[in-house]
Design an enzyme around this catalytic site. Structure first.
Site, PDB file in Angstrom:
ATOM      1  N   ASN A   9       0.875  -1.182   0.000  1.00 26.55           N
ATOM      2  CA  ASN A   9       0.000   0.000   0.000  1.00 26.55           C
ATOM      3  C   ASN A   9       0.904   1.222   0.000  1.00 26.55           C
ATOM      4  OD1 ASN A   9      -1.791   2.053   0.538  1.00 26.55           O
ATOM      5  ND2 ASN A   9      -2.219   1.413   2.642  1.00 26.55           N
ATOM      6  N   TRP A  10       0.910   1.929  -1.102  1.00 32.53           N
ATOM      7  CA  TRP A  10       1.831   3.076  -1.219  1.00 32.53           C
ATOM      8  C   TRP A  10       1.305   4.344  -0.558  1.00 32.53           C
ATOM      9  CZ3 TRP A  10       3.837   2.706  -6.988  1.00 32.53           C
ATOM     10  CH2 TRP A  10       4.750   1.649  -7.062  1.00 32.53           C
ATOM     11  N   LYS A  11       0.069   4.333  -0.125  1.00 30.06           N
ATOM     12  CA  LYS A  11      -0.511   5.525   0.526  1.00 30.06           C
ATOM     13  C   LYS A  11      -0.307   6.742  -0.392  1.00 30.06           C
ATOM     14  CE  LYS A  11       0.357   3.189   4.854  1.00 30.06           C
ATOM     15  NZ  LYS A  11       0.646   3.252   6.275  1.00 30.06           N
ATOM     16  N   HIS A  92      -8.947   1.396   5.671  1.00 30.04           N
ATOM     17  CA  HIS A  92      -7.622   1.569   6.274  1.00 30.04           C
ATOM     18  C   HIS A  92      -7.751   2.510   7.472  1.00 30.04           C
ATOM     19  CE1 HIS A  92      -3.451   2.565   6.865  1.00 30.04           C
ATOM     20  NE2 HIS A  92      -3.154   1.491   6.158  1.00 30.04           N
ATOM     21  N   GLU A  94      -5.987   4.837   8.450  1.00 30.23           N
ATOM     22  CA  GLU A  94      -5.743   6.252   8.125  1.00 30.23           C
ATOM     23  C   GLU A  94      -7.002   6.901   7.563  1.00 30.23           C
ATOM     24  OE1 GLU A  94      -2.256   5.584   5.762  1.00 30.23           O
ATOM     25  OE2 GLU A  94      -1.205   4.914   7.558  1.00 30.23           O
ATOM     26  N   GLU A 162      -4.365  -4.713  10.963  1.00 31.47           N
ATOM     27  CA  GLU A 162      -3.280  -3.735  11.059  1.00 31.47           C
ATOM     28  C   GLU A 162      -3.421  -2.940  12.356  1.00 31.47           C
ATOM     29  OE1 GLU A 162      -1.669  -2.683   6.902  1.00 31.47           O
ATOM     30  OE2 GLU A 162      -3.335  -1.348   7.294  1.00 31.47           O
ATOM     31  N   GLY A 168       3.749   2.298  10.613  1.00 26.24           N
ATOM     32  CA  GLY A 168       4.703   3.386  10.364  1.00 26.24           C
ATOM     33  C   GLY A 168       5.521   3.768  11.588  1.00 26.24           C
ATOM     34  N   SER A 207       4.542  -2.141  10.007  1.00 26.33           N
ATOM     35  CA  SER A 207       6.003  -2.225  10.084  1.00 26.33           C
ATOM     36  C   SER A 207       6.583  -3.565   9.612  1.00 26.33           C
ATOM     37  CB  SER A 207       6.491  -1.902  11.505  1.00 26.33           C
ATOM     38  OG  SER A 207       6.124  -0.577  11.845  1.00 26.33           O
ATOM     39  N   GLY A 228       3.399  -1.088   4.057  1.00 23.64           N
ATOM     40  CA  GLY A 228       3.413   0.333   3.712  1.00 23.64           C
ATOM     41  C   GLY A 228       4.821   0.739   3.300  1.00 23.64           C
ATOM     42  N   GLY A 229       5.545   1.348   4.236  1.00 24.78           N
ATOM     43  CA  GLY A 229       6.867   1.912   3.969  1.00 24.78           C
ATOM     44  C   GLY A 229       7.808   1.008   3.170  1.00 24.78           C
TER      45      GLY A 229
HETATM   46  P1  13P Z   1       3.870   0.388   7.420  1.00 26.75           P
HETATM   47  O1  13P Z   1       4.317  -0.914   6.786  1.00 26.75           O
HETATM   48  O2  13P Z   1       4.581   1.577   6.878  1.00 26.75           O
HETATM   49  O3  13P Z   1       3.879   0.290   8.918  1.00 26.75           O
HETATM   50  O4  13P Z   1       2.321   0.587   6.981  1.00 26.75           O
HETATM   51  C1  13P Z   1       1.433  -0.453   7.132  1.00 26.75           C
HETATM   52  C2  13P Z   1       0.160  -0.090   6.466  1.00 26.75           C
HETATM   53  O5  13P Z   1      -0.548   0.794   6.906  1.00 26.75           O
HETATM   54  C3  13P Z   1      -0.204  -0.790   5.225  1.00 26.75           C
HETATM   55  O6  13P Z   1      -1.503  -0.521   4.843  1.00 26.75           O
END
Ligand code: 13P
Length: 247
Positions: A9-11, A92, A94, A162, A168, A207, A228-229
């Site tokens: 997920n590149w956000k 999500h 967020e 999650e 993050g 993470s 994510g990251g």
């Molecule tokens: P991180 O891997 O950056 O912690 O993000 C996880 C995430 O929110 C994937 O949707």
């Protein structure tokens, strides 16, 4: 056995040209035995999908629960289908926290997506305050059942657990704790939907990186990861795919 699902997920990261560079690099890497999905921003979806190796699924990070009309800034299922996108991440944390998406809104989005034949990754997860009170199972159960309220057929749904405190932050949930929650989720699905609980894939996100991916992915009830990251860097994402393949 359920096939492992490695999802990125590149956000709100990467321009379309950066997405193209990523696609060109990952196209050179071949993999088998796992499924792979990437979710870039809306604006990169079409060009990214066109140049990306067809083995990799492309997903939107959100969609509108409405059909069409006066919803400034929103993107509909038909717009996505028209560019060949039929996967979506919904709920999500967020979006829930920063864009005030309630369980009711998430539920409406899941219904709309399923009605239009999308495959959905439905995200769930508790905040640190909830975990501190040992209420995480109750919280996730409530989120799961409310997000799926009135939905009878869940075969096109993947669940992503999650925990918000692990997103993050570099703080991963231990593989044991992640497995426990994913097992709980499978049991809740079993109680409410029966045998399909054995087929539904449940992912862990928060993470995930090359150094911990294998341990997380080797858990019995964890069928994949939502990254994510570490999905932004092509080499580290490839390492995570390799971790899935090695099992
Ligand atoms: P991180 O891997 O950056 O912690 O993000 C996880 C995430 O929110 C994937 O949707």
């Amino acid at each position: 056995m359920r096939r492992k699902y490695i999802c990125g997920n590149w956000k709100m990261n990467k321009t379309s040209s950066e997405a193209r560079d990523f696609a060109e690099k990952i196209n050179e890497f071949d993999f088998e035995n796992v499924d792979v999905l990437l979710a870039p921003s809306f604006v990169s979806l079409e060009s990214f999908r066109k140049i990306l190796n067809k083995k990799i699924e492309v997903s939107a990070q959100n969609l509108s629960q409405f059909e069409d009309g006066a919803y400034t800034g929103e993107v509909s299922t038909s717009m996505l289908k028209d560019i060949g996108v039929e996967n979506v991440i919904i709920g999500h944390s967020e979006r829930r926290e920063k864009f005030f998406e309630s369980n009711e809104i998430v539920n409406a989005k899941v219904k709309k997506a399923l009605a239009d034949d999308f495959r959905v990754i439905l995200c769930l997860g508790e905040a640190l305050e909830v975990k501190a009170k040992n209420k995480e199972v109750d919280f996730v159960k409530d989120e799961l059942l409310k997000s799926l309220d009135g939905i009878e057929n869940i075969e096109n749904i993947t669940i992503a657990y999650e925990p918000i405190w692990a997103i993050g932050t570099g703080k991963t949930c231990s593989a044991d704790d992640a497995e426990k929650m994913c097992r709980e989720i499978r049991q809740i699905i079993n109680k409410n939907y029966g045998e399909i609980s054995e087929k539904i894939r449940i992912l862990y996100g928060g993470s995930v990186k090359p150094s911990n991916a294998r341990e997380i992915l080797s858990q019995e009830n964890i069928d994949g990861v939502l990254v994510g990251g570490a999905s932004l860097d092509v080499d580290s994402f490839i390492e995570i795919i390799k971790a899935g393949e090695s099992l």
